[in-house]
Write an enzyme that holds these catalytic residues in place. Structure first.
Site, PDB file in Angstrom:
ATOM      1  N   ARG A  57       0.855  -1.190   0.000  1.00 16.78           N
ATOM      2  CA  ARG A  57       0.000   0.000   0.000  1.00 16.78           C
ATOM      3  C   ARG A  57       0.887   1.235   0.000  1.00 16.78           C
ATOM      4  O   ARG A  57       1.670   1.433   0.924  1.00 16.78           O
ATOM      5  CB  ARG A  57      -0.898   0.000   1.234  1.00 16.78           C
ATOM      6  CG  ARG A  57      -1.892   1.143   1.228  1.00 16.78           C
ATOM      7  CD  ARG A  57      -2.877   1.040   2.372  1.00 16.78           C
ATOM      8  NE  ARG A  57      -2.290   1.489   3.622  1.00 16.78           N
ATOM      9  CZ  ARG A  57      -2.936   1.507   4.782  1.00 16.78           C
ATOM     10  NH1 ARG A  57      -4.163   1.040   4.865  1.00 16.78           N
ATOM     11  NH2 ARG A  57      -2.350   1.950   5.867  1.00 16.78           N
ATOM     12  N   SER A  89     -12.398  -3.423   0.192  1.00 20.51           N
ATOM     13  CA  SER A  89     -12.642  -2.905   1.540  1.00 20.51           C
ATOM     14  C   SER A  89     -14.125  -2.688   1.743  1.00 20.51           C
ATOM     15  O   SER A  89     -14.782  -2.070   0.896  1.00 20.51           O
ATOM     16  CB  SER A  89     -11.934  -1.553   1.730  1.00 20.51           C
ATOM     17  OG  SER A  89     -10.546  -1.700   1.654  1.00 20.51           O
ATOM     18  N   LYS A 126     -12.046   7.962   9.197  1.00 18.38           N
ATOM     19  CA  LYS A 126     -13.111   8.964   9.107  1.00 18.38           C
ATOM     20  C   LYS A 126     -14.289   8.608  10.013  1.00 18.38           C
ATOM     21  O   LYS A 126     -15.070   9.460  10.400  1.00 18.38           O
ATOM     22  CB  LYS A 126     -13.585   9.089   7.655  1.00 18.38           C
ATOM     23  CG  LYS A 126     -12.518   9.708   6.747  1.00 18.38           C
ATOM     24  CD  LYS A 126     -12.910   9.595   5.279  1.00 18.38           C
ATOM     25  CE  LYS A 126     -11.715   9.986   4.391  1.00 18.38           C
ATOM     26  NZ  LYS A 126     -11.854   9.466   3.032  1.00 18.38           N
TER      27      LYS A 126
END
Lengths: 222, 222
Positions: free
Chosen positions: A42, A111, A143
């Protein structure tokens, strides 16, 4: 889709921003040596050329272990480095496009952060799911509040109702202290970043996590 | 490579960070209406999904004009949106990889900033070159001093010696005040960002630039 289901017991994610200066290919090698069953690169900020070179180096490091290797988001990098596939989230390429570009044999992970997303996911086009954030993490800006093992269990229930063979791992803030309860919640494995990459001995940390996951799966009778 | 050489007379680059809030598809349409011969989407910070949607919108906007459309750096976006190709620089995917992934009919443009890069470029794999920075620009962080029309002429001489048919445009800081000397330096066209995207009337600005380029090419007898 690959011919066998993805082994999701220990999904090691290597990220240059969470590697404590370690070489990512060496880190991937140590994780695989300790028992990682899937490795993901990633890199949300790198330049494309460096990312392709990084992916190729990780692929070479993993080859002796036959551990599959996916790249986060970047289908171009996966294609250029001939990785096994990609992991995509809601801001990345749509699963339909990714599948079209990568072909039917590639691994595509998705995801999923909510029951609504689990209901809506293009489930026939994906090979595994990473679901969370289960706990608080420092590896990524979160978030929403963590969903906890209970929230994870609700998402897994929806996904398994839609396809009982779809492997699901928990992600975010998972380490040796809580991996057991992630498996108890119904996950097929754990995705881990810092608890591997920032460990003094990543191979030993991977081995410890695999032992916990394997024990948890045995207890559940899977 | 496309069957005909790329028409590089006015290469309009649209960039969300240099668009003054304008919709990029509308901006691309206005540029094409004014005479842009190639449009490039450059987005160094966007998320992949949004970039694919943006590329598709630009492609739709350009379709009536038959103006080719390339995306900067991102082979994945070009493939997903079925753009005509990519423009790559030294930090982007290597030309050899890009050509392999995009196929022989795609347009591949390459940034070249020095005589040494011009000598080393994989010239048989590319369709055009953007060379500069010719002048000072605000559109991109410049690591080196501008090469000026004289530096551009030296780079063009090397490229044309290697392949006289390879189209080359100047880039960086080009507007109606200096486009003429870029063509006098031997360029086949100009790449323009702010002078189009920040103009009150981008179509009129494109038309004015095309007139200058066309007049310069006619004077040179091309």
């Amino acid at each position: 889709m690959p011919s066998a289901p993805v082994d999701l017991r220990l999904n090691a994610i290597v990220d240059p921003e969470r590697a404590g200066g370690r070489d990512l290919a060496e880190l991937a090698r140590l994780c695989a040596q300790g028992g990682a069953t899937l490795v993901q690169l990633r890199d949300k900020r790198g330049e494309t050329r460096a990312m392709v070179e990084q992916a190729r180096a990780i692929k070479r490091a993993l080859a002796p272990f036959r551990v599959p290797f996916v790249v986060n988001d970047r289908i171009d990098v996966a294609l250029a480095a001939e990785d096994d596939g990609v992991h995509v989230g809601p801001d990345d390429m749509a699963v339909e496009d990714a599948r079209r570009l990568l072909g039917r044999h590639a691994i595509i992970g998705l995801s999923i952060k909510s029951v609504a997303e689990a209901e809506a996911a293009p489930i026939d086009l994906i090979d595994y799911v990473g679901s969370g954030g289960v706990y608080v993490t420092l590896s990524k800006e979160q978030k929403k509040p963590p969903i906890g093992p209970e929230g994870l269990a609700r998402i897994i229930a929806v996904l398994k109702r839609r396809n009982e063979k779809l492997p699901v791992c928990g992600i975010a803030g998972i380490d040796a202290s809580n991996a057991g309860e992630v498996i108890s919640a119904g996950a097929d494995g754990v995705a881990v970043i810092s608890a591997l990459s920032l460990a003094a001995d990543p191979a030993a940390a991977a081995r410890a996590l695999r032992d916990i996951v394997d024990a948890g799966l045995a207890k559940r009778g899977t």
